[in-house]
Design a protein around this motif. Structure first.
Motif, PDB file in Angstrom:
ATOM      1  N   HIS A 126      43.045  -7.232  -7.594  1.00 34.14           N
ATOM      2  CA  HIS A 126      42.562  -7.916  -8.797  1.00 34.14           C
ATOM      3  C   HIS A 126      41.488  -8.967  -8.476  1.00 34.14           C
ATOM      4  N   SER A 127      40.843  -8.838  -7.322  1.00 36.55           N
ATOM      5  CA  SER A 127      39.854  -9.840  -6.936  1.00 36.55           C
ATOM      6  C   SER A 127      38.518  -9.568  -7.619  1.00 36.55           C
ATOM      7  N   ASN A 128      38.299 -10.230  -8.763  1.00 41.05           N
ATOM      8  CA  ASN A 128      37.044 -10.067  -9.496  1.00 41.05           C
ATOM      9  C   ASN A 128      36.716  -8.592  -9.683  1.00 41.05           C
ATOM     10  N   GLY A 129      37.722  -7.861 -10.172  1.00 39.20           N
ATOM     11  CA  GLY A 129      37.651  -6.417 -10.219  1.00 39.20           C
ATOM     12  C   GLY A 129      36.426  -5.833 -10.889  1.00 39.20           C
ATOM     13  N   LYS A 130      35.952  -6.448 -12.007  1.00 42.41           N
ATOM     14  CA  LYS A 130      34.828  -5.885 -12.727  1.00 42.41           C
ATOM     15  C   LYS A 130      33.555  -5.917 -11.904  1.00 42.41           C
ATOM     16  N   VAL A 131      33.309  -7.015 -11.231  1.00 39.08           N
ATOM     17  CA  VAL A 131      32.136  -7.139 -10.369  1.00 39.08           C
ATOM     18  C   VAL A 131      32.204  -6.125  -9.237  1.00 39.08           C
ATOM     19  N   PHE A 132      33.361  -5.992  -8.660  1.00 39.71           N
ATOM     20  CA  PHE A 132      33.552  -5.055  -7.553  1.00 39.71           C
ATOM     21  C   PHE A 132      33.315  -3.625  -8.017  1.00 39.71           C
ATOM     22  N   GLU A 133      33.818  -3.301  -9.187  1.00 41.70           N
ATOM     23  CA  GLU A 133      33.647  -1.960  -9.744  1.00 41.70           C
ATOM     24  C   GLU A 133      32.168  -1.630  -9.933  1.00 41.70           C
ATOM     25  N   ILE A 134      31.400  -2.597 -10.420  1.00 33.53           N
ATOM     26  CA  ILE A 134      29.959  -2.415 -10.603  1.00 33.53           C
ATOM     27  C   ILE A 134      29.293  -2.078  -9.266  1.00 33.53           C
ATOM     28  N   ALA A 135      29.670  -2.822  -8.229  1.00 36.35           N
ATOM     29  CA  ALA A 135      29.051  -2.651  -6.919  1.00 36.35           C
ATOM     30  C   ALA A 135      29.321  -1.274  -6.323  1.00 36.35           C
ATOM     31  N   ILE A 136      30.560  -0.824  -6.398  1.00 31.21           N
ATOM     32  CA  ILE A 136      30.886   0.460  -5.766  1.00 31.21           C
ATOM     33  C   ILE A 136      30.327   1.637  -6.572  1.00 31.21           C
ATOM     34  N   GLN A 137      30.219   1.487  -7.882  1.00 31.94           N
ATOM     35  CA  GLN A 137      29.585   2.540  -8.674  1.00 31.94           C
ATOM     36  C   GLN A 137      28.112   2.687  -8.300  1.00 31.94           C
ATOM     37  N   LEU A 138      27.439   1.555  -8.090  1.00 27.48           N
ATOM     38  CA  LEU A 138      26.038   1.590  -7.684  1.00 27.48           C
ATOM     39  C   LEU A 138      25.899   2.229  -6.309  1.00 27.48           C
ATOM     40  N   GLY A 139      26.817   1.941  -5.408  1.00 31.46           N
ATOM     41  CA  GLY A 139      26.794   2.559  -4.087  1.00 31.46           C
ATOM     42  C   GLY A 139      26.909   4.067  -4.176  1.00 31.46           C
TER      43      GLY A 139
ATOM     44  N   ILE B 116      23.333   3.996 -13.573  1.00 30.56           N
ATOM     45  CA  ILE B 116      22.426   2.859 -13.418  1.00 30.56           C
ATOM     46  C   ILE B 116      22.402   2.033 -14.700  1.00 30.56           C
ATOM     47  N   ALA B 117      22.352   2.717 -15.849  1.00 26.93           N
ATOM     48  CA  ALA B 117      22.358   2.005 -17.133  1.00 26.93           C
ATOM     49  C   ALA B 117      23.660   1.225 -17.304  1.00 26.93           C
ATOM     50  N   ALA B 118      24.789   1.878 -16.963  1.00 26.95           N
ATOM     51  CA  ALA B 118      26.092   1.209 -17.085  1.00 26.95           C
ATOM     52  C   ALA B 118      26.186   0.023 -16.130  1.00 26.95           C
ATOM     53  N   THR B 119      25.619   0.188 -14.935  1.00 26.59           N
ATOM     54  CA  THR B 119      25.654  -0.888 -13.947  1.00 26.59           C
ATOM     55  C   THR B 119      24.883  -2.115 -14.430  1.00 26.59           C
ATOM     56  N   PHE B 120      23.647  -1.905 -14.906  1.00 30.56           N
ATOM     57  CA  PHE B 120      22.838  -3.038 -15.348  1.00 30.56           C
ATOM     58  C   PHE B 120      23.397  -3.665 -16.628  1.00 30.56           C
ATOM     59  N   TYR B 121      23.996  -2.841 -17.475  1.00 27.16           N
ATOM     60  CA  TYR B 121      24.643  -3.377 -18.675  1.00 27.16           C
ATOM     61  C   TYR B 121      25.796  -4.292 -18.281  1.00 27.16           C
ATOM     62  N   ASP B 122      26.595  -3.842 -17.309  1.00 24.98           N
ATOM     63  CA  ASP B 122      27.726  -4.653 -16.856  1.00 24.98           C
ATOM     64  C   ASP B 122      27.266  -5.905 -16.123  1.00 24.98           C
ATOM     65  N   ILE B 123      26.159  -5.799 -15.378  1.00 24.77           N
ATOM     66  CA  ILE B 123      25.629  -6.971 -14.675  1.00 24.77           C
ATOM     67  C   ILE B 123      25.203  -8.043 -15.689  1.00 24.77           C
ATOM     68  N   LEU B 124      24.487  -7.609 -16.730  1.00 22.95           N
ATOM     69  CA  LEU B 124      24.059  -8.555 -17.760  1.00 22.95           C
ATOM     70  C   LEU B 124      25.255  -9.169 -18.482  1.00 22.95           C
ATOM     71  N   LYS B 125      26.282  -8.372 -18.642  1.00 27.63           N
ATOM     72  CA  LYS B 125      27.461  -8.810 -19.387  1.00 27.63           C
ATOM     73  C   LYS B 125      28.374  -9.702 -18.553  1.00 27.63           C
ATOM     74  N   HIS B 126      28.419  -9.445 -17.242  1.00 30.32           N
ATOM     75  CA  HIS B 126      29.381 -10.151 -16.391  1.00 30.32           C
ATOM     76  C   HIS B 126      28.722 -10.925 -15.241  1.00 30.32           C
ATOM     77  N   TYR B 127      27.427 -11.230 -15.347  1.00 29.38           N
ATOM     78  CA  TYR B 127      26.733 -11.860 -14.225  1.00 29.38           C
ATOM     79  C   TYR B 127      27.345 -13.212 -13.836  1.00 29.38           C
ATOM     80  N   LYS B 128      27.993 -13.878 -14.770  1.00 28.53           N
ATOM     81  CA  LYS B 128      28.600 -15.168 -14.463  1.00 28.53           C
ATOM     82  C   LYS B 128      29.807 -15.036 -13.535  1.00 28.53           C
ATOM     83  N   LEU B 129      30.321 -13.812 -13.418  1.00 27.97           N
ATOM     84  CA  LEU B 129      31.483 -13.603 -12.555  1.00 27.97           C
ATOM     85  C   LEU B 129      31.107 -13.466 -11.082  1.00 27.97           C
TER      86      LEU B 129
END
Length: 274
Positions: A40-53, A198-211
């Motif tokens: 549960h360590s900042n799961g949303k941010v982590f999910e974004i990163a591994i999807q981009l990878g 890529i679209a989902a990743t950037f959408y999530d980054i904009l939405k959760h960048y504060k995390l």
């Protein structure tokens, strides 16, 4: 940095990379494995990163083709059609996802939903493959796909919004039902993953960048690298596998894996998050 946490990040990165392009649901596997690992360590941010990878693995594997397409935009008919097809296929799931993503994540993102969809999807793949044996494909090359073919695949991708269904499974099986040859459906699914993820990743980054925090850099780096190399391995292995085989083994895997999760839930052996 906690070694155990890094190990969990490594495992989840590998899981994402290996499952993203196979018809077995990467999101479903991440939900199940993450629940088991209690990650549960900042799961949303982590999910974004591994999807981009994972998506970068496809770009790297098909770098020559993507480079040729980019150079040919506006000049070559094949390149223009390829881009148009991706755009047409991208729209349906993107629109529905924007409208319903909150409700889907609120009510359906749990291991039991995942297990149920894994089993149902497994039987669906068996039916599609059996049907494929008696019907000759209408499209045998990705470059021969029409916008209507791409649109049908894009509509099939909407089903993947339900965790456990599988984005690649939905697009590949939807394409095969429509008349795409198995390898054509598979490759187009790979290509469609690029703008979609890529679209989902950037959408999530904009939405959760504060995390995003400096404390998560280590976990993100480990997961990202693991997802990239695992994704590269999965894409290469799947194309080689499909040269002589079909998707039936993946269907049985889904049924067994999903069935085991449901069994452990019913028997009370594992306290899954509902």
């Amino acid at each position: 940095m906690d070694i155990i946490l890094l190990l969990k990040a490594l495992i989840l990165g590998i899981v994402e990379g290996l499952t993203e392009f196979l018809p077995i649901s990467s999101t479903g596997h991440l939900i199940v494995v993450g629940d088991l690992l209690n990650f549960h360590s900042n799961g949303k941010v982590f999910e974004i990163a591994i999807q981009l990878g994972a998506v970068l693995a496809v770009i790297f594997e098909y770098r020559q083709r993507f480079g040729k397409i980019i150079r040919g935009i506006g000049k070559e008919r094949t390149a223009n059609r390829f881009v148009l097809n991706l755009a047409v296929a991208f729209v349906p799931a993107a629109v529905v996802g924007l409208l319903l993503s909150k409700q889907i994540k609120l009510y359906l993102f749990n291991p039991i939903t995942v297990a149920t969809m894994l089993v149902l999807g497994g039987f669906f793949i068996l039916w599609v493959e059996k049907r494929q044996q008696s019907r000759a494909p209408k499209v045998v090359n990705v470059d021969d796909m029409r916008p209507i073919d791409a649109f049908v695949v894009g509509c099939a991708q909407i089903c993947a919004l339900v965790p456990g269904t599988s984005r690649s499974g939905s697009t590949i099986m939807g394409g095969m039902l429509w008349g795409l040859e198995r390898k054509v459906a598979t490759e187009f699914s790979f290509f469609l993953a690029v703008p979609m993820m890529i679209a989902a990743t950037f959408y999530d980054i904009l939405k959760h960048y504060k995390l995003f925090t400096l404390q998560d850099i280590g976990l993100i780096a480990v997961g990202f690298i693991a997802a990239f190399f695992a994704g590269l391995l999965a894409v290469k292995a799947l194309l080689k596998f499909l040269a002589t085989k079909n998707y039936v083994p993946f269907a049985y895997y889904r049924i067994v894996f999903g069935g085991l999760i449901l069994l452990t839930w019913v028997m009370g052996w594992v306290q899954w998050t509902e």
